[in-house]
Design a protein around this motif. Structure first.
Motif, PDB file in Angstrom:
ATOM      1  N   LEU A   1      36.543  17.085   2.607  1.00  0.00           N
ATOM      2  CA  LEU A   1      35.575  16.298   1.842  1.00  0.00           C
ATOM      3  C   LEU A   1      36.235  15.509   0.716  1.00  0.00           C
ATOM      4  O   LEU A   1      35.869  14.340   0.494  1.00  0.00           O
ATOM      5  CB  LEU A   1      34.464  17.198   1.302  1.00  0.00           C
ATOM      6  CG  LEU A   1      33.595  17.854   2.372  1.00  0.00           C
ATOM      7  CD1 LEU A   1      32.605  18.813   1.736  1.00  0.00           C
ATOM      8  CD2 LEU A   1      32.873  16.820   3.195  1.00  0.00           C
ATOM      9  N   PRO A   2      37.213  16.066   0.001  1.00  0.00           N
ATOM     10  CA  PRO A   2      37.879  15.250  -1.021  1.00  0.00           C
ATOM     11  C   PRO A   2      38.548  14.006  -0.419  1.00  0.00           C
ATOM     12  O   PRO A   2      38.469  12.919  -1.001  1.00  0.00           O
ATOM     13  CB  PRO A   2      38.908  16.197  -1.634  1.00  0.00           C
ATOM     14  CG  PRO A   2      38.344  17.562  -1.415  1.00  0.00           C
ATOM     15  CD  PRO A   2      37.664  17.467  -0.063  1.00  0.00           C
ATOM     16  N   GLY A   3      39.175  14.144   0.737  1.00  0.00           N
ATOM     17  CA  GLY A   3      39.805  12.999   1.389  1.00  0.00           C
ATOM     18  C   GLY A   3      38.793  11.932   1.752  1.00  0.00           C
ATOM     19  O   GLY A   3      39.039  10.728   1.563  1.00  0.00           O
ATOM     20  N   LEU A   4      37.636  12.352   2.260  1.00  0.00           N
ATOM     21  CA  LEU A   4      36.585  11.393   2.609  1.00  0.00           C
ATOM     22  C   LEU A   4      36.075  10.688   1.357  1.00  0.00           C
ATOM     23  O   LEU A   4      35.884   9.468   1.357  1.00  0.00           O
ATOM     24  CB  LEU A   4      35.443  12.098   3.337  1.00  0.00           C
ATOM     25  CG  LEU A   4      34.352  11.177   3.872  1.00  0.00           C
ATOM     26  CD1 LEU A   4      34.825  10.473   5.140  1.00  0.00           C
ATOM     27  CD2 LEU A   4      33.074  11.948   4.141  1.00  0.00           C
ATOM     28  N   ALA A   5      35.862  11.452   0.293  1.00  0.00           N
ATOM     29  CA  ALA A   5      35.367  10.861  -0.951  1.00  0.00           C
ATOM     30  C   ALA A   5      36.366   9.848  -1.521  1.00  0.00           C
ATOM     31  O   ALA A   5      35.951   8.809  -2.056  1.00  0.00           O
ATOM     32  CB  ALA A   5      35.072  11.959  -1.967  1.00  0.00           C
ATOM     33  N   LYS A   6      37.649  10.137  -1.404  1.00  0.00           N
ATOM     34  CA  LYS A   6      38.669   9.192  -1.899  1.00  0.00           C
ATOM     35  C   LYS A   6      38.627   7.886  -1.117  1.00  0.00           C
ATOM     36  O   LYS A   6      38.834   6.813  -1.678  1.00  0.00           O
ATOM     37  CB  LYS A   6      40.058   9.817  -1.789  1.00  0.00           C
ATOM     38  CG  LYS A   6      40.327  10.852  -2.833  1.00  0.00           C
ATOM     39  CD  LYS A   6      41.664  11.526  -2.630  1.00  0.00           C
ATOM     40  CE  LYS A   6      41.769  12.727  -3.560  1.00  0.00           C
ATOM     41  NZ  LYS A   6      42.697  13.729  -3.112  1.00  0.00           N
ATOM     42  N   MET A   7      38.348   7.969   0.178  1.00  0.00           N
ATOM     43  CA  MET A   7      38.297   6.765   1.024  1.00  0.00           C
ATOM     44  C   MET A   7      37.003   5.982   0.838  1.00  0.00           C
ATOM     45  O   MET A   7      36.921   4.831   1.264  1.00  0.00           O
ATOM     46  CB  MET A   7      38.466   7.158   2.493  1.00  0.00           C
ATOM     47  CG  MET A   7      39.840   7.672   2.807  1.00  0.00           C
ATOM     48  SD  MET A   7      40.159   8.152   4.539  1.00  0.00           S
ATOM     49  CE  MET A   7      38.671   7.914   5.414  1.00  0.00           C
ATOM     50  N   HIS A   8      35.989   6.603   0.223  1.00  0.00           N
ATOM     51  CA  HIS A   8      34.676   5.957   0.077  1.00  0.00           C
ATOM     52  C   HIS A   8      34.183   6.089  -1.359  1.00  0.00           C
ATOM     53  O   HIS A   8      33.260   6.865  -1.653  1.00  0.00           O
ATOM     54  CB  HIS A   8      33.677   6.549   1.074  1.00  0.00           C
ATOM     55  CG  HIS A   8      34.053   6.304   2.487  1.00  0.00           C
ATOM     56  ND1 HIS A   8      33.775   5.121   3.130  1.00  0.00           N
ATOM     57  CD2 HIS A   8      34.745   7.060   3.373  1.00  0.00           C
ATOM     58  CE1 HIS A   8      34.251   5.173   4.368  1.00  0.00           C
ATOM     59  NE2 HIS A   8      34.857   6.338   4.532  1.00  0.00           N
ATOM     60  N   PRO A   9      34.752   5.309  -2.257  1.00  0.00           N
ATOM     61  CA  PRO A   9      34.387   5.417  -3.677  1.00  0.00           C
ATOM     62  C   PRO A   9      32.957   4.986  -3.997  1.00  0.00           C
ATOM     63  O   PRO A   9      32.491   5.190  -5.114  1.00  0.00           O
ATOM     64  CB  PRO A   9      35.411   4.517  -4.375  1.00  0.00           C
ATOM     65  CG  PRO A   9      35.866   3.565  -3.319  1.00  0.00           C
ATOM     66  CD  PRO A   9      35.794   4.312  -2.017  1.00  0.00           C
ATOM     67  N   SER A  10      32.252   4.412  -3.031  1.00  0.00           N
ATOM     68  CA  SER A  10      30.857   4.019  -3.264  1.00  0.00           C
ATOM     69  C   SER A  10      29.919   5.224  -3.283  1.00  0.00           C
ATOM     70  O   SER A  10      28.772   5.104  -3.728  1.00  0.00           O
ATOM     71  CB  SER A  10      30.403   3.030  -2.186  1.00  0.00           C
ATOM     72  OG  SER A  10      30.505   3.633  -0.901  1.00  0.00           O
ATOM     73  N   LEU A  11      30.374   6.397  -2.818  1.00  0.00           N
ATOM     74  CA  LEU A  11      29.504   7.584  -2.789  1.00  0.00           C
ATOM     75  C   LEU A  11      29.067   7.961  -4.198  1.00  0.00           C
ATOM     76  O   LEU A  11      29.890   8.075  -5.107  1.00  0.00           O
ATOM     77  CB  LEU A  11      30.224   8.766  -2.140  1.00  0.00           C
ATOM     78  CG  LEU A  11      30.387   8.708  -0.638  1.00  0.00           C
ATOM     79  CD1 LEU A  11      31.246   9.876  -0.147  1.00  0.00           C
ATOM     80  CD2 LEU A  11      29.038   8.718   0.064  1.00  0.00           C
ATOM     81  N   ARG A  12      27.771   8.158  -4.354  1.00  0.00           N
ATOM     82  CA  ARG A  12      27.206   8.532  -5.652  1.00  0.00           C
ATOM     83  C   ARG A  12      26.482   9.864  -5.606  1.00  0.00           C
ATOM     84  O   ARG A  12      26.134  10.411  -6.651  1.00  0.00           O
ATOM     85  CB  ARG A  12      26.230   7.450  -6.117  1.00  0.00           C
ATOM     86  CG  ARG A  12      26.880   6.101  -6.291  1.00  0.00           C
ATOM     87  CD  ARG A  12      25.944   5.018  -6.806  1.00  0.00           C
ATOM     88  NE  ARG A  12      24.562   5.409  -6.985  1.00  0.00           N
ATOM     89  CZ  ARG A  12      23.516   4.654  -6.639  1.00  0.00           C
ATOM     90  NH1 ARG A  12      23.693   3.482  -6.106  1.00  0.00           N
ATOM     91  NH2 ARG A  12      22.293   5.063  -6.870  1.00  0.00           N
ATOM     92  N   CYS A  13      26.216  10.368  -4.400  1.00  0.00           N
ATOM     93  CA  CYS A  13      25.387  11.558  -4.281  1.00  0.00           C
ATOM     94  C   CYS A  13      25.786  12.371  -3.058  1.00  0.00           C
ATOM     95  O   CYS A  13      25.937  11.818  -1.969  1.00  0.00           O
ATOM     96  CB  CYS A  13      23.918  11.139  -4.169  1.00  0.00           C
ATOM     97  SG  CYS A  13      22.770  12.498  -3.906  1.00  0.00           S
ATOM     98  N   LEU A  14      25.919  13.679  -3.258  1.00  0.00           N
ATOM     99  CA  LEU A  14      26.088  14.622  -2.154  1.00  0.00           C
ATOM    100  C   LEU A  14      24.752  15.343  -1.998  1.00  0.00           C
ATOM    101  O   LEU A  14      24.268  15.965  -2.951  1.00  0.00           O
ATOM    102  CB  LEU A  14      27.196  15.629  -2.453  1.00  0.00           C
ATOM    103  CG  LEU A  14      28.573  15.052  -2.770  1.00  0.00           C
ATOM    104  CD1 LEU A  14      29.548  16.178  -3.113  1.00  0.00           C
ATOM    105  CD2 LEU A  14      29.088  14.215  -1.619  1.00  0.00           C
ATOM    106  N   ALA A  15      24.159  15.240  -0.826  1.00  0.00           N
ATOM    107  CA  ALA A  15      22.872  15.869  -0.549  1.00  0.00           C
ATOM    108  C   ALA A  15      23.117  17.020   0.429  1.00  0.00           C
ATOM    109  O   ALA A  15      23.432  16.776   1.596  1.00  0.00           O
ATOM    110  CB  ALA A  15      21.892  14.860   0.033  1.00  0.00           C
ATOM    111  N   PHE A  16      23.008  18.237  -0.067  1.00  0.00           N
ATOM    112  CA  PHE A  16      23.287  19.414   0.750  1.00  0.00           C
ATOM    113  C   PHE A  16      22.044  19.823   1.515  1.00  0.00           C
ATOM    114  O   PHE A  16      21.009  20.115   0.926  1.00  0.00           O
ATOM    115  CB  PHE A  16      23.776  20.564  -0.131  1.00  0.00           C
ATOM    116  CG  PHE A  16      25.046  20.235  -0.856  1.00  0.00           C
ATOM    117  CD1 PHE A  16      26.257  20.290  -0.196  1.00  0.00           C
ATOM    118  CD2 PHE A  16      25.015  19.830  -2.176  1.00  0.00           C
ATOM    119  CE1 PHE A  16      27.434  19.964  -0.848  1.00  0.00           C
ATOM    120  CE2 PHE A  16      26.180  19.503  -2.843  1.00  0.00           C
ATOM    121  CZ  PHE A  16      27.389  19.567  -2.182  1.00  0.00           C
TER     122      PHE A  16
END
Length: 167
Positions: free
Chosen positions: A96-111
């Motif tokens: 998940l950290p790798g994905l978040a680094k590749m997609h800096p537009s993410l603002r919310c994690l919805a579990f």
């Protein structure tokens, strides 16, 4: 039996990442996120916009993407008999950290449920890549009713908290 999650469904510009735990048997058999027709996910997402879900899986993915919604699972692989999260053993997390680094537009994690939320906390609680992102623990869209989540309408109401983070 060891089961594996799907690749992420992620488009550039995605703002909300819905995180499940691990696809259930029906979803794995269909090779589709939330493929079990009894799962509430697609009815919830469309219901947030007052619509009925499209029939085709590709159309559903396009609908989610058009609103900035991405999907993945916290767990990459695990041992599990059946589909219940309670049966998950020996999990290995996705990057998940790798994905978040590749997609800096993410603002919310919805579990999507407790297991995804708790597994995220176990592995990634202190990772600074998630600083500043909203982390919303939402009721599972599983077809199994709970004390407070009896039907799709209950879940739609609870999931409305993601609306401010959507495109």
């Amino acid at each position: 039996m060891r089961v594996h999650s799907f690749p992420p469904i992620m488009n550039d510009g995605a703002t909300v990442l819905i995180l499940g735990s691990m696809p259930g048997e029906a979803s794995i058999a269909m090779n589709e996120y939330y493929g079990n027709p009894r799962n509430h996910m697609w009815r919830v997402l469309y219901g947030l916009f007052g619509r009925e879900p499209d029939e085709g899986y590709e159309d559903r993915l396009a609908f989610a993407a058009s609103h900035g919604i991405a999907m993945w699972d916290v767990i990459a692989s695990c041992e599990r008999e059946g589909s219940l999260d309670a049966n998950i053993r020996a999990e290995v997390p996705n990057d998940l950290p790798g994905l978040a680094k590749m997609h800096p537009s993410l603002r919310c994690l919805a579990f999507n449920g407790t297991k995804s939320h708790d597994t995220f906390k176990k592995y990634f609680r202190d990772d600074p890549i998630f600083d500043g992102m909203a982390r919303l623990k939402l009721p599972s869209t599983s077809p199994i009713p709970t004390k407070h989540m009896r039907n799709t309408a209950d879940r739609i109401e609870a999931w409305r908290v993601i609306l401010p983070f959507l495109k």
